[in-house]
Design a protein around this motif. Structure first.
Motif, short mmCIF file in Angstrom:
data_model
loop_
_atom_site.label_atom_id
_atom_site.label_comp_id
_atom_site.label_asym_id
_atom_site.label_seq_id
_atom_site.Cartn_x
_atom_site.Cartn_y
_atom_site.Cartn_z
N GLU A 325 46.08 62.35 3.55
CA GLU A 325 46.79 61.81 2.39
C GLU A 325 45.89 60.80 1.67
OE1 GLU A 325 50.28 59.75 3.64
OE2 GLU A 325 49.26 58.72 5.28
N ASP A 326 46.20 60.58 0.40
CA ASP A 326 45.46 59.61 -0.42
C ASP A 326 43.96 59.89 -0.43
OD1 ASP A 326 47.87 58.33 -0.95
OD2 ASP A 326 47.66 57.01 0.80
N GLY A 327 43.59 61.18 -0.45
CA GLY A 327 42.19 61.56 -0.57
C GLY A 327 41.38 61.42 0.70
N GLU A 328 42.04 61.20 1.84
CA GLU A 328 41.31 61.00 3.09
C GLU A 328 41.96 61.75 4.24
OE1 GLU A 328 39.19 57.12 4.63
OE2 GLU A 328 41.29 57.05 5.26
N PHE A 329 41.12 62.31 5.10
CA PHE A 329 41.58 62.96 6.31
C PHE A 329 41.10 62.14 7.50
CE2 PHE A 329 40.37 66.04 9.75
CZ PHE A 329 41.66 66.30 10.19
N SER A 330 41.98 61.94 8.48
CA SER A 330 41.60 61.14 9.64
C SER A 330 42.20 61.72 10.92
CB SER A 330 42.04 59.69 9.48
OG SER A 330 43.45 59.59 9.55
N ILE A 331 41.44 61.54 12.00
CA ILE A 331 41.91 61.88 13.35
C ILE A 331 41.62 60.68 14.23
CG2 ILE A 331 41.55 63.31 15.39
CD1 ILE A 331 40.71 65.59 13.62
N SER A 332 42.60 60.29 15.02
CA SER A 332 42.38 59.20 15.98
C SER A 332 42.87 59.61 17.35
CB SER A 332 43.07 57.92 15.53
OG SER A 332 44.48 58.08 15.54
N VAL A 333 42.13 59.20 18.37
CA VAL A 333 42.50 59.44 19.77
C VAL A 333 42.46 58.11 20.48
CG1 VAL A 333 41.89 60.60 21.91
CG2 VAL A 333 41.56 61.79 19.73
N THR A 334 43.62 57.72 21.02
CA THR A 334 43.74 56.41 21.67
C THR A 334 44.13 56.58 23.12
OG1 THR A 334 44.52 55.47 19.57
CG2 THR A 334 44.86 54.15 21.55
N ASN A 335 43.45 55.86 24.00
CA ASN A 335 43.78 55.90 25.43
C ASN A 335 43.80 54.49 25.99
OD1 ASN A 335 40.60 56.71 25.29
ND2 ASN A 335 41.00 55.30 26.99
N GLY A 336 44.59 54.28 27.03
CA GLY A 336 44.61 53.00 27.72
C GLY A 336 43.44 52.89 28.67
N GLY A 337 43.23 51.71 29.21
CA GLY A 337 42.14 51.53 30.16
C GLY A 337 41.33 50.28 29.86
N GLU A 338 40.24 50.10 30.60
CA GLU A 338 39.40 48.92 30.46
C GLU A 338 38.71 48.90 29.09
OE1 GLU A 338 36.61 48.49 33.61
OE2 GLU A 338 38.03 49.12 35.15
N LYS A 339 38.44 47.71 28.63
CA LYS A 339 37.72 47.53 27.38
C LYS A 339 36.26 47.97 27.55
CE LYS A 339 36.30 43.96 24.07
NZ LYS A 339 36.37 42.52 23.70
N ILE A 340 35.76 48.66 26.56
CA ILE A 340 34.34 49.04 26.57
C ILE A 340 33.52 47.83 26.14
CG2 ILE A 340 32.59 50.60 25.66
CD1 ILE A 340 34.80 52.57 25.02
N PRO A 341 32.55 47.40 26.92
CA PRO A 341 31.74 46.22 26.54
C PRO A 341 31.03 46.45 25.21
CG PRO A 341 31.38 46.82 28.84
CD PRO A 341 32.17 47.92 28.24
N GLU A 342 30.82 45.37 24.47
CA GLU A 342 30.17 45.46 23.17
C GLU A 342 28.77 46.07 23.29
OE1 GLU A 342 31.25 44.85 20.16
OE2 GLU A 342 33.25 44.35 20.91
#
Length: 404
Positions: A325-342
């Motif tokens: 929508e609004d000229g943009e296509f997006s896909i997101s995948v979210t999972n729980g778990g430990e934070k990835i270090p910077e």
């Protein structure tokens, strides 16, 4: 001056002649020698035990020797320079007690002469920087001798640099060839693996449709799930090999809406089959058509889901969202778990990266690298956000290519 009797042989030391003439300063250097000394002929000669060959020359007195010409080495004083590894400088042959009766000045008709050795970095003798003139010249001075020796050192330095460059280029070409062979091997291997995998997948699907035995159905599901993983690994491996061979990620963009939603749903269902103990929540809402390669976008989603099932928390659900929508296509995948270090995030999208910060959580690498390359090929971007609660990979791209 007298006419020079030149000789011709099969081995003309063309590589050495080319190397000398590839030195940018060599022409100006000979000009400076003639101008400073007042002598009419200057040359760089390749001198061996039995050969004297002109590499390059400056001839203002019609001496008659040019690049590639050869003189009998026994008729030259450069032979003695080579034998003693010492410079010879003569102001006036007739007044020089050592060379007044020497046959060479009479043969070639010169009265003033300078020849200094050019020594390679490894200590071997290359040749001489020499100059002659039919008239006497004041050349046996510290200034002239110092200039010749400096110029000889410069020639030696440049010859070594050219040799080092050739050696480096040769090694680089060898490495390129070996790398190409390795990558071609990977590509061929991946291609040849497709046939047996397709056969086992088809066999598993037949068993799932025809068999009623619980054990058979269970094993058929396992085979199909294993095939799904192997297909993903082979796709990533082939894409990586193609990218390294210069082809890059090839896409075929078309307008997609219903077909794109269908293939994304299919990917989620396939992952659900493999990871039957994981909860995957899906929300796909494509309000506008998307100009993309749906197969590649499906591969991107598959890689992100595989990453989530491998590295995410087993107890928390995986959230998949796709919007157009609004000229943009997006896909997101979210999972729980430990934070990835910077520090690890900086390298996630590099090929074959291994997270050394968190041992036991290795494997973040090729799948994410291919996903990021697919995103780039669609004029989009793949980025990651990781907190103590969850990690989210998001792919965003314009609905249509920029040129449209």
């Amino acid at each position: 001056m007298s006419k020079i009797n030149k000789i011709t042989r099969e081995n003309n030391f063309s590589a050495d002649i080319e190397a000398v003439n590839n030195i940018p300063i060599v022409s100006q250097l000979l000009d400076v020698v003639c101008h400073t000394t007042g002598m009419g002929f200057a040359a760089v000669a390749r001198v061996t035990e039995d050969r004297w060959i002109t590499c390059t020359a400056k001839d203002n007195i019609s001496f008659g020797v040019k690049k590639g010409d050869e003189l009998k080495v026994e008729t030259t004083i450069c032979r003695e320079v080579r034998q003693n590894n010492k410079a010879i400088i003569i102001d006036h042959v007739k007044e020089d007690p050592e060379f007044c009766g020497h046959p060479t000045p009479a043969l070639y008709g010169f009265q003033s002469y300078v020849s200094v050795p050019i020594i390679r970095k490894d200590g071997s003798f290359f040749g001489t920087l020499c100059a002659i003139d039919p008239k006497p010249a004041k050349v046996n001075t510290p200034e002239i001798i110092g200039m010749f020796k400096l110029f000889a050192d410069l020639l030696s330095y440049h010859l070594q640099a050219i040799e080092d460059m050739k050696s480096a280029n040769s090694k680089l070409e060898d490495e390129k060839l070996h790398s190409q062979l390795r990558e071609q091997f990977i590509a061929i291997l991946g291609h040849d693996l497709r046939n047996p995998i397709a056969t086992t997948k088809m066999s598993a699907e037949i068993l799932l449709k025809t068999s009623k035995e619980e054990m058979t159905l269970k094993q058929a599901k396992t085979i199909k799930a294993t095939n799904f993983r192997m297909e993903g690994l082979i796709d990533n491996m082939l894409d990586f090999a193609r990218g390294k061979l210069g082809e890059g990620i090839i896409i075929n963009r078309q307008m997609n809406n219903g077909s794109l939603e269908k293939i994304l749903t299919q990917v989620v269902n396939e992952v659900n089959t493999v990871e039957s103990n994981r909860e995957i929540n899906v929300n796909i809402d494509l309000k506008e058509e998307v100009n993309c390669d749906k197969e590649r976008v499906a591969q991107l989603l598959s890689n992100l889901l595989t990453n989530a099932t491998t590295h995410g928390s087993q107890e928390e659900p995986i959230e998949v969202e796709a919007y157009a929508e609004d000229g943009e296509f997006s896909i997101s995948v979210t999972n729980g778990g430990e934070k990835i270090p910077e520090e690890a995030i900086k390298h996630l999208f590099r090929p074959f990266y291994r997270d050394e910060v968190r041992p036991g959580k290795q494997g973040l690498g090729l799948g994410l690298y291919i996903a990021s390359e697919i995103a780039h090929a669609h004029d989009g971007k793949l980025h990651v956000r990781s907190t103590d609660e969850n990690t989210c990979f998001t792919f965003k791209m314009p609905l249509t290519p920029a040129e449209e």
